[in-house]
Design an enzyme around this catalytic site. Structure first.
Site, PDB file in Angstrom:
ATOM      1  N   CYS A   1     138.109  98.423   6.662  1.00 13.62           N
ATOM      2  CA  CYS A   1     138.463  97.067   7.516  1.00 13.62           C
ATOM      3  C   CYS A   1     139.480  96.384   6.886  1.00 13.62           C
ATOM      4  CB  CYS A   1     137.287  96.290   7.663  1.00 13.62           C
ATOM      5  SG  CYS A   1     135.802  97.073   8.190  1.00 13.62           S
TER       6      CYS A   1
ATOM      7  N   ARG B   1     143.654  99.754   9.817  1.00 12.04           N
ATOM      8  CA  ARG B   1     142.622  99.654   8.747  1.00 12.04           C
ATOM      9  C   ARG B   1     141.419  99.586   9.285  1.00 12.04           C
ATOM     10  NH1 ARG B   1     143.354 100.085   3.339  1.00 12.04           N
ATOM     11  NH2 ARG B   1     145.867 100.080   2.827  1.00 12.04           N
TER      12      ARG B   1
ATOM     13  N   TRP C   1     136.282  98.163  11.246  1.00 13.06           N
ATOM     14  CA  TRP C   1     135.936  99.868  11.374  1.00 13.06           C
ATOM     15  C   TRP C   1     134.386  99.645  11.064  1.00 13.06           C
ATOM     16  CZ3 TRP C   1     134.986 103.887   7.689  1.00 13.06           C
ATOM     17  CH2 TRP C   1     135.065 105.005   8.180  1.00 13.06           C
TER      18      TRP C   1
ATOM     19  N   ASN D   1     134.562  93.239   3.577  1.00 14.27           N
ATOM     20  CA  ASN D   1     134.753  94.809   3.562  1.00 14.27           C
ATOM     21  C   ASN D   1     133.676  95.488   2.417  1.00 14.27           C
ATOM     22  OD1 ASN D   1     136.976  94.590   5.381  1.00 14.27           O
ATOM     23  ND2 ASN D   1     138.333  95.101   3.737  1.00 14.27           N
ATOM     24  N   GLY D   2     133.160  96.466   2.919  1.00 16.98           N
ATOM     25  CA  GLY D   2     132.194  96.943   2.054  1.00 16.98           C
ATOM     26  C   GLY D   2     130.953  97.259   2.527  1.00 16.98           C
TER      27      GLY D   2
ATOM     28  N   GLU E   1     145.167 121.852   6.835  1.00 14.45           N
ATOM     29  CA  GLU E   1     145.877 120.421   7.117  1.00 14.45           C
ATOM     30  C   GLU E   1     146.077 120.696   8.467  1.00 14.45           C
ATOM     31  OE1 GLU E   1     147.558 116.738   6.643  1.00 14.45           O
ATOM     32  OE2 GLU E   1     145.808 117.820   5.798  1.00 14.45           O
TER      33      GLU E   1
ATOM     34  N   LYS F   1     144.902 117.798  11.107  1.00 12.44           N
ATOM     35  CA  LYS F   1     145.698 116.965  11.927  1.00 12.44           C
ATOM     36  C   LYS F   1     145.263 116.891  13.481  1.00 12.44           C
ATOM     37  CE  LYS F   1     147.923 114.894   8.929  1.00 12.44           C
ATOM     38  NZ  LYS F   1     146.287 114.873   8.268  1.00 12.44           N
TER      39      LYS F   1
ATOM     40  N   GLU G   1     141.948 114.988  13.977  1.00 13.87           N
ATOM     41  CA  GLU G   1     142.055 113.779  13.731  1.00 13.87           C
ATOM     42  C   GLU G   1     142.583 113.239  14.936  1.00 13.87           C
ATOM     43  OE1 GLU G   1     142.741 112.578   9.183  1.00 13.87           O
ATOM     44  OE2 GLU G   1     144.466 113.925   9.889  1.00 13.87           O
TER      45      GLU G   1
ATOM     46  N   HIS H   1     135.418 138.011   9.009  1.00 12.73           N
ATOM     47  CA  HIS H   1     133.949 137.556   8.432  1.00 12.73           C
ATOM     48  C   HIS H   1     133.267 136.463   9.131  1.00 12.73           C
ATOM     49  CE1 HIS H   1     134.262 140.146   4.715  1.00 12.73           C
ATOM     50  NE2 HIS H   1     135.678 139.870   4.936  1.00 12.73           N
TER      51      HIS H   1
ATOM     52  N   LYS I   1     142.287 104.373   7.976  1.00 11.77           N
ATOM     53  CA  LYS I   1     143.272 104.621   7.109  1.00 11.77           C
ATOM     54  C   LYS I   1     142.918 104.772   5.673  1.00 11.77           C
ATOM     55  CE  LYS I   1     147.350 106.051   5.979  1.00 11.77           C
ATOM     56  NZ  LYS I   1     147.856 107.174   6.192  1.00 11.77           N
TER      57      LYS I   1
END
Length: 604
Positions: free
Chosen positions: A2, A27, A71, A97-98, A477, A481, A484, A500, A599
């Protein structure tokens, strides 16, 4: 993660805080709120949704206040769960935050003592706990409250009758921006930069007391600390979009520059040069037994590529670990091992915990980070900064290629130290990476061409990404992307693993992206394409050569410059970043703030 922002000074706090929260919204963006201290007590405004479009926000007269963009971790996305939280008796306000791990136990005790709760969050416990211990001294009340808290916090506290702010940190970043009779407290530098470049970074266990006339920092057992004042080196222009539609697109397009910044001053005729590695000890790189790289998400994919490079160039055993798993087993590391921790923000909770576990076991540690003054940067004792500039888009792009560049040069340095390559070979490898920014710029000119490809697939539901060797992590990656930012299901695999299991998914509705530059495994990857084509799959190929066989197999081809195989991931990843971006844009997704993501993940 956050966003926290607090202000104390001589100006109206509400407008300064709201602008600060807009800078922090990447964030946390599911809800937000502001509290200011006024002659009418604590004024509070909380809202669900994004803050970016808010204009002319006025809460009331007051020059001290705190704000938060959330968040969600504990409790759904609702107005009551948004921060700030005010104690049930109306005297204490906090933003946090936390995670408070023992919040249920603390909440039950406070309820028995007559305290009530209006939210479902763990954070509200802190407000009522500080209230419970308050007897005229906010610092002492906060100290006693935090002694009861088990978990992590970046915390701002204010009292309706005290003209100051209190900040405390344990596992979640906080810094103080130093102005002229005004101070700005934030969870990262972005909202501070418009006002001042001078900052003080708080460390775990620090408590700071801030008035208009100054600040003091001490430990929670009341030991006074003299903190070093640092300077932020980037400008407000670097965190603005600069005419681009999204931060992510700006950051994709900025990779030639960010790569040059990472390489600048580090390439010499004698081999790569890094300052700040002396702490490892003379001769350590020559005698170390193995390398362990730990990271999360995109940084983990960069680490996988570095594993290939370490073993290919420096001939040293290398392992890559998910940071989130590293400390929950008994990793066998000792003083002969180098543990490299990779994190764009330098605040990723799991990566920070992995670093501490490695240090506890006696390993040497090295940070690959982008944020100067971050927790990982300070706790490793040294490391390699990316100098990529601030990355605002939640989906990392330029940090990925800069992480690769930093590790590539470090690996050449290690190989030289260990006698695995000659100085001439080091110069050759450096030459190849020096050409990468120019080649990146060529690929970025294909953005419109890649958008045309995206137009054929943006209404689909699934993608498969396949690669071999160094480009297998690039396939991972590319799939990440797409997931996300477009919310499409995508999977990345080594191309040889397709038979497989994943081959069962392939039909005429399944687009398959092959990362297939010319390499030793090229003929084998052509064979994999044949298998996909035979089952009706639509092939999108990222290639570095003309080949009539490709034209028969692929529906779409994106050609990149032909480069040395060891630097190919720097280029093959860029079409995948652009493909994900354009698909997400065509789907109308909120690209810079994808749902459920933040983020920097500073909680477990």
């Amino acid at each position: 993660m956050c966003g926290i922002f607090g202000y104390i000074g001589t100006k109206d706090a509400d407008s300064i805080i709201i602008n600060g929260l807009k800078q922090l919204e990447y964030r946390g963006y599911d809800s937000w709120g502001v509290t200011i201290r006024s002659d009418k007590g604590l004024l509070l405004s909380k809202h669900v949704g994004q803050i970016g479009e808010v204009k002319d926000f006025k809460l009331g007269k007051g020059t001290v206040g705190i704000g938060h963009t959330r968040w969600a971790t504990h409790g759904e996305v609702t107005q009551k769960n948004a921060h700030p939280h005010i104690s049930c008796f109306g005297n204490i306000a906090i933003v946090h935050n936390g995670i408070v791990e023992n919040y249920a136990k603390l909440k039950a005790k406070l309820i028995k003592k007559g305290y009530s709760f209006s939210s479902d969050t763990d954070s509200e416990v802190i407000a009522n706990l500080v209230c419970h211990y308050y007897h005229g001294d906010l610092a002492e009340a906060t100290r006693r409250a935090l002694a009861q808290v088990r978990g992590t916090y970046g915390l701002l506290v204010m009292h309706k009758d005290e003209d100051r702010l209190l900040a405390a940190r344990n596992g979640s970043p906080l810094m103080i921006g130093l102005g002229d009779h005004e101070f700005f407290i934030a969870s990262d530098a972005s909202p501070i930069v418009p006002y001042t470049k001078k900052v003080v970074y708080l460390d775990d266990g620090d408590m700071a007391f801030i008035t208009r006339d100054g600040y003091s920092v001490m430990t929670q057992d009341k030991k006074k600390l003299n903190k070093k004042e640092d300077r932020i080196t980037w400008s407000i222009e670097e965190i603005e979009k600069g005419g681009f539609r999204h931060f992510m697109l700006k950051e994709i397009m900025g990779q030639p520059e960010s790569m040059e910044n990472t390489l600048r001053g580090r390439i010499t005729d004698e081999g790569p040069h890094f300052g700040g590695l002396d702490y490892l000890g003379k001769g350590f790189l020559k005698k170390m037994r193995r390398v362990i790289i730990t990271a999360c998400g995109t940084s983990w994919h960069a680490a996988l590529i570095a594993e290939y490079l370490f073993e290919e160039i420096a001939c040293i055993p290398t392992e890559v670990e998910y940071a989130s798993e590293f400390r929950y087993r008994n990793p066998i590391v000792d003083e002969n091992d180098l543990v490299i921790v990779v994190s764009q923000s330098g605040e990723t909770a799991d990566t920070l915990a992995a670093l501490r576990e490695a240090k506890k076991k006696g390993a040497k540690t090295l940070g690959i980070i982008n944020v100067v003054g971050s927790s990982i940067a300070r706790e490793t004792g040294g490391g390699i900064y990316l100098h990529a500039g601030p990355e605002i888009g939640v989906a990392s792009t330029k940090a990925f290629t800069s992480q690769l560049a930093a590790m590539y040069l470090f690996i050449i340095l290690v190989a030289l130290e260990r006698g695995q390559i000659t100085p001439a070979k080091a110069r050759e490898l450096q030459h190849h990476i020096n050409l990468v920014p120019k080649h990146m710029a060529e690929i970025l000119k294909k953005s419109k061409e890649i958008r045309k490809i995206a137009e054929s697939y943006f209404e689909g539901n699934n993608f498969l990404y396949l690669g071999r060797g160094l480009n297998y992590p690039v396939a991972l990656e590319g799939a990440l992307k797409l997931k996300e930012i477009s919310y499409m299901h995508a999977e990345g695999y080594p191309a040889a693993e397709m038979k497989h299991g994943p081959i069962a998914l392939i039909d005429e509705k399944m687009p398959v992206v092959f990362v297939a530059p010319k390499s030793g495994a090229y003929e084998k990857i052509l064979s994999n394409m044949e298998e996909v084509k035979a089952r009706g799959g639509k092939i999108i190929a990222v290639v570095s050569q003309e080949d009539p066989a490709l034209d028969r197999l692929v529906a779409h081809k994106i050609t990149i410059p032909k480069v040395h195989e060891l630097v190919s991931p720097f280029l093959t990843v860029i079409p995948l970043q652009l493909l994900a971006y354009h698909i997400a844009d065509l789907r109308g997704c909120d690209i810079d703030k994808p749902r459920n993501l933040a983020k920097s993940v500073t909680v477990e």
